[in-house]
Design a protein around this motif. Structure first.
Motif, short mmCIF file in Angstrom:
data_model
loop_
_atom_site.label_atom_id
_atom_site.label_comp_id
_atom_site.label_asym_id
_atom_site.label_seq_id
_atom_site.Cartn_x
_atom_site.Cartn_y
_atom_site.Cartn_z
N UNK A 190 -84.16 -44.03 30.37
CA UNK A 190 -83.82 -42.80 29.69
C UNK A 190 -83.34 -41.81 30.64
N UNK A 191 -83.99 -41.57 31.83
CA UNK A 191 -83.68 -40.46 32.84
C UNK A 191 -82.14 -41.09 33.40
N UNK A 192 -82.13 -42.23 33.76
CA UNK A 192 -80.95 -42.87 34.60
C UNK A 192 -79.75 -42.88 33.58
N UNK A 193 -79.92 -43.23 32.29
CA UNK A 193 -78.84 -43.03 31.41
C UNK A 193 -78.42 -41.63 31.14
N UNK A 194 -79.28 -40.69 30.94
CA UNK A 194 -78.96 -39.35 30.81
C UNK A 194 -78.17 -38.73 32.01
#
Length: 567
Positions: A190-194
């Motif tokens: 989630x963080x990397x995609x964001x």
């Protein structure tokens, strides 16, 4: 849940292949980025060697130079491919070709499963980071760095100085606070995609493209915008030396790496065959739930940095000669410097030897020769008593003497008639205990039988030299344990001073005084000092010597107190 790996490779392709297979055989998809500086033939051979692994991909190549944007662009490219091709991946782990898993990868997967929403990335604001090396911390975010520091050092330095001289300052994009930390992270999907899909990414990329060492600040800063839970630490054990260069682990670090309980270590030497054979360790149910603990490793490396930069007290090596500004303990062990006591007590050295068992030297820095404890011409370590050899480097003479005899406590006499080049060395050494009875040089002059007019010049010279030494001892830069008293103060209560000296030298082995050193008859000393004053020489360092002082120069031996009980 699944763990995916982004691996940055630029050299050591046989070891990199071995690591890719480690991760892939454990069920981890791997996306490999190979530096575009690597020749095409080498790249093709490497990619072909891994063609049998269905969960391995190669991302588009970027030029990766230390401290430049290429490293971030490479990880962005590989991360995008990892998230697109492997939707089951829930954590992305950034590694290099020299990273070696220390524990079973299954343990790392279980650990991440237990922390599904946690991003493991070292991330601290510039105000809180004490380990930046190179003189640029906040400025790395406000200046521009278009030149590679390693390849264009002169251009890099000149451009930085030009910007500083002009007062140039770049604006930090709104909404972000620069953070720094290790480039080796493990982020949630989630963080990397964001971060990769952030609508402001073009602005952020344009800004960080001109930041110095952006791979240590890009993800560390943007993770703070998008993460739900940030654990500000890396799961990769990476150590750096005092110059900021990565430490390389060799075979003899095997036990240390095992004690760290870390999941992955970097940077492993290419030919560390024992490490590559030993790690990752086999499954162990007793270790499965252990938290990574690099405390033991941190302590060892802190000691190594201290040894590398400061050396050992009393031991000097050409390869790492310590800076005099950082030295505290010059000699290897505690020692005592005694000034004036042998003038008050002619047999003082022999008496102190009997009381403490220490190595009590005479005047090591006498003008004629070095008077060692055994009066030999050559002492331990091949030290000569030759005054010319000793005075070539008095500091090294002293440190060699203490180092070679560090199994014993050393004491030596010192005085204004000795060579004085050593005085700052003595004053700055935290291992030195210095006891000074100022003005004691007047006793040998008095005992010489010569008149005050005959010794006036010599008395003035000795007092002038001693006064300079006392000024050094009273300097704010003096770090030794120093006790200064005038001759008048000493002869009023010599037993208390002598007991304190013995306790300092002998420690817990010291006993109450039972034997008193013999003091010469000082009955005529007040008249002698008055004659010096009448001749125009004022002996102010002796203190106020009176007939009352000199009549009490034979102290009574203190008896041990006892209690009498009555009915």
């Amino acid at each position: 849940m699944s763990l995916g790996v982004i691996m940055l490779v630029h050299t050591g392709f046989d070891r990199a292949e071995q690591m890719v297979r480690h991760w892939a055989h454990a069920g981890c998809p791997v996306v490999v980025h190979v530096d575009s500086n690597v020749p095409v033939a080498t790249y093709d051979a490497f990619s072909q060697s891994l063609a049998d692994l269905v969960n391995v991909r190669f991302s588009a190549r970027h030029r990766c130079e230390w401290g430049t944007w290429g490293l971030v662009a490479a990880s962005q490219e590989a991360a995008t491919l990892l998230l697109e091709d492997f939707p089951e991946v829930q954590h992305a782990f950034l590694a290099s070709g020299t990273c070696l898993p220390l524990r079973p990868i299954a343990e790392l997967q279980r650990y991440l499963d237990a922390h599904p929403d946690t991003d493991f990335i070292e991330s601290a604001t510039t105000a809180d980071v004490p380990w930046t090396v190179g003189g640029l911390d906040r400025e790395r975010f406000t200046l521009q760095f278009p030149f590679a520091w390693k390849k264009h050092r002169r251009l890099f330095d000149l451009f930085v100085k030009l910007q500083q001289a002009l007062g140039y300052r770049r604006n930090i994009p709104d909404g972000i606070v620069p953070h720094m930390g290790s480039q080796w992270w493990c982020l949630t999907r989630q963080t990397l995609d964001a971060i990769l899909r952030d609508p402001h990414r073009p602005t952020y990329d344009a800004y960080f493209r001109k930041v110095w060492i952006p791979d240590e600040s890009y993800y560390q800063t943007l993770t703070r915008l998008h993460a739900r839970i940030v654990e500000s630490r890396s799961l990769t054990l990476a150590k750096f030396d005092y110059q900021g260069k990565p430490h390389i682990f060799f075979d003899d670090h095997a036990e240390l790496l095992q004690r760290s309980k870390s999941f992955v270590a970097r940077k492993i030497w290419h030919d560390a065959h024992l490490l590559y054979q030993t790690f990752p360790l086999p499954d162990d149910p007793l270790r499965a739930d252990e938290e990574p603990n690099s405390g033991a490793v941190d302590r060892v490396f802190s000691q190594a940095v201290e040894r590398r930069t400061l050396g050992r007290p009393g031991l000097y090596m050409q390869s790492r000669y310590p800076s005099s500004d950082r030295q505290t303990s010059i000699a290897a062990a505690p020692y005592a410097v005694l000034q004036g006591l042998d003038d008050v007590f002619p047999d003082f050295s022999a008496w102190l030897t009997r009381q403490t068992g220490a190595q009590v030297h005479g005047h090591l820095f006498a003008k004629d020769r070095a008077h060692f404890a055994d009066e030999s011409e050559v002492y331990r370590g091949g030290l000569s008593d030759n005054a010319r050899l000793r005075d070539y480097n008095g500091k090294m003479f002293l440190t060699n003497l203490i180092w070679n005899g560090r199994d014993q406590h050393h004491c030596f006499q010192f005085g204004p008639a000795d060579t004085q080049d050593i005085r700052w060395t003595l004053a700055k050494d935290t291992n030195a205990s210095i006891w000074v009875v100022s003005g004691a040089w007047s006793i040998p002059l008095y005992d010489s039988g010569r008149s005050a007019s005959e010794v006036r010049t010599e008395a003035a010279r000795l007092q002038r030299i001693e006064d300079k030494f006392l000024r050094v001892l009273r300097s704010p830069d003096a770090r030794a344990r120093i006790k200064i008293m005038t001759l008048a103060q000493f002869i009023e209560a010599p037993m208390d001073v002598l007991q304190t000296i013995i306790d300092d030298i002998a420690g817990h082995r010291g006993n109450a005084l039972k034997e008193v050193p013999k003091m010469p008859d000082l009955t005529g000393l007040p008249d002698f000092l008055q004659d010096l004053k009448n001749q125009g020489m004022h002996p102010f360092l002796t203190g106020d010597i009176t007939v009352g002082n000199t009549q009490q120069t034979i102290p009574a031996v203190r008896r041990k107190p006892y209690v009498i009980s009555g009915q």
